[in-house]
Design an enzyme around this catalytic site. Sequence first.
Site, short mmCIF file in Angstrom:
data_model
loop_
_atom_site.label_atom_id
_atom_site.label_comp_id
_atom_site.label_asym_id
_atom_site.label_seq_id
_atom_site.Cartn_x
_atom_site.Cartn_y
_atom_site.Cartn_z
N HIS A 82 10.08 38.42 8.51
CA HIS A 82 9.99 37.22 9.19
C HIS A 82 11.48 36.65 9.29
O HIS A 82 12.14 36.37 8.42
CB HIS A 82 9.05 36.02 8.91
CG HIS A 82 9.14 34.79 9.98
ND1 HIS A 82 8.31 34.91 10.86
CD2 HIS A 82 9.76 33.55 9.97
CE1 HIS A 82 8.35 33.61 11.43
NE2 HIS A 82 9.38 32.97 10.91
N ASP A 161 -0.84 24.83 12.79
CA ASP A 161 0.60 25.10 12.98
C ASP A 161 0.97 25.05 14.52
O ASP A 161 2.03 24.53 14.92
CB ASP A 161 1.13 26.38 12.55
CG ASP A 161 2.71 26.48 12.79
OD1 ASP A 161 3.30 25.75 12.18
OD2 ASP A 161 2.96 27.47 13.42
N ARG A 168 5.96 18.68 16.90
CA ARG A 168 7.30 18.50 16.55
C ARG A 168 8.41 18.77 17.40
O ARG A 168 9.56 18.26 17.43
CB ARG A 168 7.46 19.56 15.18
CG ARG A 168 6.60 19.13 14.08
CD ARG A 168 6.67 20.37 12.85
NE ARG A 168 7.89 20.88 12.57
CZ ARG A 168 8.15 22.07 11.94
NH1 ARG A 168 7.29 22.82 12.18
NH2 ARG A 168 9.24 22.57 11.88
N SER A 183 5.35 25.75 8.14
CA SER A 183 4.94 26.30 9.16
C SER A 183 4.93 27.85 9.13
O SER A 183 3.98 28.53 9.56
CB SER A 183 5.69 25.78 10.11
OG SER A 183 5.75 26.69 11.60
N LYS A 187 1.65 30.61 8.40
CA LYS A 187 1.38 32.08 9.48
C LYS A 187 1.55 33.31 8.49
O LYS A 187 0.75 34.29 8.54
CB LYS A 187 2.69 32.05 10.54
CG LYS A 187 2.09 30.84 11.36
CD LYS A 187 3.21 30.81 12.60
CE LYS A 187 4.62 30.24 12.25
NZ LYS A 187 5.26 29.42 13.13
N1 URA Z 1 9.66 28.78 13.02
C1 URA Z 1 8.65 28.63 12.76
O1 URA Z 1 7.60 29.29 12.75
N2 URA Z 1 8.28 27.35 12.43
C2 URA Z 1 9.11 26.47 12.25
O2 URA Z 1 8.95 25.26 11.82
C3 URA Z 1 10.66 26.82 12.46
C4 URA Z 1 10.65 28.02 12.66
#
Ligand code: URA
Length: 432
Positions: A82, A161, A168, A183, A187
């Site tokens: 990621h 999320d 947000r 967040s 995931k």
């Molecule tokens: N990427 C994400 O998945 N979440 C965040 O809060 C910031 C970047």
Amino acid sequence: MQMLDVIIKKRDGGVLTKEEIEFVVKGYTDGSIPDYQMSAFLMAVYFRGMTDEEATTLALAMENSGDVMDLSRIKGFKVDKHSTGGVGDKTSIVLAPLVASLGIEFAKMSGRGLGHTGGTLDKLEAIPGYNIQISPEDFINQVQKIHIALVGQSGNLTPADKKMYALRDVTGTVDSIPLIAASIMSKKLAAGADGICLDVKVGSGAFMKTLEDARHLATLMVNIGKMCDRKMTAILTNMDEPLGFAVGNSLEVIEAINTLKGKGPKDLRDLCLYIGSRLVVDAGLTDSLEEAEKMLVENIENGLALQKLAELVEAQGGNADYVYHPELFRDADEIIPVYAKTKGYIKRIDSYHVGRASMLLGAGREKLTDEIDPIVGIVLNKKVGDYVDENTILGYIHSNGKNTNEAIEMFANSFEYSDEKVDVKLILDVIR
Ligand code: URA
């Protein structure tokens, strides 16, 4: 329990209990906590922060707010990667087939680009026919069969999320370290991989502007993953210039293909080999990073990594001819050179503005519902450390006529110069 009491406790700097955090996540996901109270809560977290224990509890509560992928049917070590969001970051399109070509299971769900950052899904969709939406069942079958799948989120993963991120985004609470960590990790945990490599970008084009903040975010995410028995690595990488030369969807796919052929930009290749080697070691193919890198380089040289990308594209409905013949990608209507306005060594290329310029041309979107143009974007001709004068082309704007002049101006102004040669360091730190 009352949401008002939880908001006030956090507003006053209190440390929330597991029950309180789970109450907030559950209530916001099922709609019993309204947006206005959640906004106040997020703002309280933004200003007061969270302890690492609170952030971990938040990540786990968010992970369990919906479905969790069960990848146990896939034999072998499953890896995922990621990036916290960069400009010109086509790493996944190189890394995933490269690592999968060694027989390691690369099961990745990617995201779309938003604002100045690009998203892997938009890039992959620049390949005609490529389908990012496949069912969890097909996702697992595909990884079992060809060791790789690069898809959009399937099933009802981390609904908390989705709702929290959208809120947000419009309440000025995105760039909070515990909220970002929770967040991202919610995931990644829900997606089910055994080994996860996080690429935390640092610099003007990134959420984290300083090395100190990036280290904190990376350490927090690594600790959350380790608590859940995942093999974790976070690398901190420089975003004080775009990665590689290409910014824009099909342009980045072409650059990724070239990198898999051994003809890509050095920074992109180095990053992919670095992350790839870590994943190869985590998967247990060797315990030496040098050996792992040799295995990866071999699969670039013998064409197996490129072949794996073609297999991926074909499995997901795309036209694999584009992988072997990237000249099939259409050119934009105009390709306009942009010259340096002064002379000197390039000190920094503000990735944020390069990303914005590319977005203005149509390569990215301001809102999730905006359409993108897969062809447009920017190809840099010079990078940090290069010497330029007024006759030097800094890069090329690939435009189909949208906001061309504004993009040219923004791109030219994103360069900063110095009288002395500046060295760049791509990998700033590694946290295990
Ligand atoms: N990427 C994400 O998945 N979440 C965040 O809060 C910031 C970047």
